[in-house]
Design an enzyme around this catalytic site. Structure first.
Site, PDB file in Angstrom:
ATOM      1  N   GLY A  79       0.809  -1.205   0.000  1.00 12.29           N
ATOM      2  CA  GLY A  79       0.000   0.000   0.000  1.00 12.29           C
ATOM      3  C   GLY A  79       0.842   1.255   0.000  1.00 12.29           C
ATOM      4  N   SER A  80       0.275   2.329   0.521  1.00 11.40           N
ATOM      5  CA  SER A  80       0.921   3.634   0.457  1.00 11.40           C
ATOM      6  C   SER A  80       2.063   3.753   1.456  1.00 11.40           C
ATOM      7  CB  SER A  80      -0.102   4.733   0.732  1.00 11.40           C
ATOM      8  OG  SER A  80      -0.516   4.693   2.087  1.00 11.40           O
ATOM      9  N   GLY A 137       0.547   5.140   4.939  1.00 12.26           N
ATOM     10  CA  GLY A 137      -0.175   4.137   5.696  1.00 12.26           C
ATOM     11  C   GLY A 137       0.725   3.005   6.162  1.00 12.26           C
ATOM     12  N   GLY A 138       1.609   2.562   5.266  1.00  8.34           N
ATOM     13  CA  GLY A 138       2.511   1.478   5.621  1.00  8.34           C
ATOM     14  C   GLY A 138       3.495   1.875   6.705  1.00  8.34           C
ATOM     15  N   GLU A 157       5.390  -3.348   1.356  1.00  3.16           N
ATOM     16  CA  GLU A 157       5.788  -2.784   0.067  1.00  3.16           C
ATOM     17  C   GLU A 157       5.097  -1.432  -0.043  1.00  3.16           C
ATOM     18  OE1 GLU A 157       4.379  -3.224  -4.361  1.00  3.16           O
ATOM     19  OE2 GLU A 157       5.095  -5.151  -3.583  1.00  3.16           O
ATOM     20  N   CYS A 193       2.927  -1.281  -9.051  1.00  6.76           N
ATOM     21  CA  CYS A 193       4.026  -0.877  -8.175  1.00  6.76           C
ATOM     22  C   CYS A 193       5.354  -0.869  -8.908  1.00  6.76           C
ATOM     23  CB  CYS A 193       4.084  -1.790  -6.955  1.00  6.76           C
ATOM     24  SG  CYS A 193       3.939  -3.543  -7.324  1.00  6.76           S
TER      25      CYS A 193
END
Length: 506
Positions: free
Chosen positions: A239-240, A243-244, A263, A300
């Site tokens: 994800g972002s 957020g990650g 990731e 990605c």
């Protein structure tokens, strides 16, 4: 047969409803109501996973391989319905969803084959040497063992291959770890039907339902509750960056810190070396445009930045890329939020010092059309914001003065999933000079290709130094990904009867 979601969570093999609801926001068709997750539901799922762990960890490799194969079969049996709900929710074309389903079931079956072989256990044995001087050596045996229940966060851009039964879930189950999935709110129906397939496989084989749970939607507190639950021993996330990183920090601050395999983001630089640019610059520009816009740029591994030596060859590369991008129509993005973030990213790039807009488009709502910019190496290296990922079909060309400056630009990149060399035979010396930098930068280095295809195989590495991922010693794609959810245990002088079956003689 048309698929109508039931809208429930799946906790330890049972459908569980909740009073709080949220509605899906599909690209086409009507939304459905789904039960929203809560910390209480997370705790229930984690308790079931912990209760199932000891028995699941003790299963044979063959039992787990059969489970993976059976999950693949159950997903295939729901293939048409998965395509129906998946295309509606995401706006992705049916062919893309069908291909992704094949990748998802393919990796489940590949992992089944891999654990049947047993080499991944890295078994080692140092036999006892009772007569060794000056001190005897004990009998030492080592193998990899499952670490415990694993939390998996579904990804938005791959609703099958990186979501409910995607690579993280498949790897954890192969290792012998129960899984609790936090479903992604962008495709709850797709997550539900795949979760039902996993539950059906467990039921068919008579296995503990606590091996898998799916908690849908909910506020940020649901994800926080999942990564901080003391029964969770590792987290898989795609994800972002924002957020990650927040979840990564929570994992590190726990009383018992746990690994967070996240990731987070990558611009995947492509270096167009001089001889290749002179020989086929226009073809490379057109090919780059095709890779940039594949799937509305929502990969990605999207190669968002190209580096080329300024001059006529760079002009040919840029002109061909611009011409190819101009012909690409607006595409539907996965969510309205992603489309908004894409436009914000394009605005941020366009406002950078020295950035020239080569192709500016107008796209509204959930659609995305390509952007193309170029900038000098000096201006690029003076603005860290230009190195941040823009998720969508945006390309930035960095013009360098010479090959020495190309090497300086290469050294300035942060961690990446991929780095690409477009090269001909005459570029070999420059490529040799760049390679150590690219090896340190990225998890995968390509020559004369584009990185937007990730093969699921033994040798694949899909990861890289931060911020590409939070653990650059691991991969989230390929059979090596199973090792993330294992840890080595050494058994000293244990009687044969106490050893794991895979360490016993014969």
């Amino acid at each position: 047969m048309t698929f109508t979601p039931h809208g429930d969570h799946l906790i330890a093999g049972k459908r569980v409803s909740a009073d709080a609801k949220f509605s899906s926001d599909p690209a086409t068709g009507d939304g459905f109501a789904y039960s929203a997750g809560s910390p209480e539901l997370v705790a229930e799922a984690c308790a079931a996973a912990q209760a199932a762990f000891t028995g699941f960890a003790a299963t044979s490799r063959e039992v787990r391989a059969v489970l993976l194969d059976t999950i693949a079969d159950e997903i295939d049996a729901r293939g048409d319905q998965i395509t129906e709900i998946g295309t509606s929710e995401t706006g992705l074309p049916a062919a893309r969803l069908e291909g992704e389903r094949g990748r998802t079931t393919g990796q489940l079956r590949l992992f089944a084959s891999h654990i049947r072989d047993g080499a991944y256990l890295d078994r080692r044995h140092d036999a006892a040497l009772p007569d060794r001087l000056p001190a005897p050596r004990p009998d030492l045996r080592m193998m990899q063992r499952p670490i415990g229940p694993v939390a998996v966060f579904g990804a938005s851009n791959f609703p099958l291959a990186f979501s409910t039964a995607g690579g993280d879930t498949a790897a954890a189950l192969a290792a012998g770890c129960p899984v609790v999935v936090k479903g992604h709110g962008a495709h709850p129906g797709t997550g539900e039907i795949v979760g039902d397939a996993i539950a059906a496989a467990l039921d068919k084989l008579g296995m503990d339902g606590g091996i898998f749970s799916l908690v849908q939607g909910g506020s940020r507190a649901v994800g926080e509750a999942l990564v901080t639950d003391p029964r969770i021993k590792a987290v898989g996330f795609t994800g972002s960056l924002g957020g990650g990183r927040a979840l990564f920090d929570l994992c590190a601050k726990r009383p018992e810190p746990i690994p967070f395999f996240g990731e987070l983001g990558s611009v995947n630089p492509m270096f167009v070396l001089p001889d290749a640019a002179a020989a086929r610059g226009a073809n490379l520009g057109a090919g780059w445009a095709g890779s940039l816009t594949m799937g509305a740029g929502q990969f990605c591994t999207n190669p968002g930045i190209a580096i080329v030596v300024d001059g006529p060859e760079a002009d040919a590369f840029v002109n061909a890329a611009r011409e190819a991008l101009e012909a690409v129509a607006a595409q539907t993005m996965l969510t309205d939020g992603m489309a908004d973030a894409y436009r914000d990213g394009a605005r941020r790039v366009s406002e950078g010092a020295g950035v020239k807009s080569l192709l500016s488009t107008t796209c509204e709502g959930r659609s995305a059309a390509p952007y193309l910019f170029d900038v000098s190496a000096e201006d690029w290296m003076g603005n860290d914001a230009l190195s941040e990922e823009v998720f969508g079909p945006l390309g930035l060309v960095i013009r360098v003065k010479n090959t020495a400056q190309m090497q300086a630009v290469a050294a300035s990149f942060k961690g990446q999933l991929t780095a690409t060399l477009q090269m001909d035979d005459g570029d070999i010396d420059l490529a040799r000079a760049l390679l150590p930098v690219l090896e340190q930068m990225a998890g995968r280095v390509l020559a004369n290709g584009f990185p937007t295809g990730v093969e699921v195989s033994d040798a694949m590495v899909h990861g890289g130094p931060y911020p590409a991922s939070t653990n650059f010693g691991a991969t989230s794609v390929g059979t090596l990904s199973i090792r993330r959810f294992l840890r080595p245990v050494c058994y000293q002088n244990l009687p044969e009867a106490l050893l794991p079956t895979d360490l016993q003689a014969g």
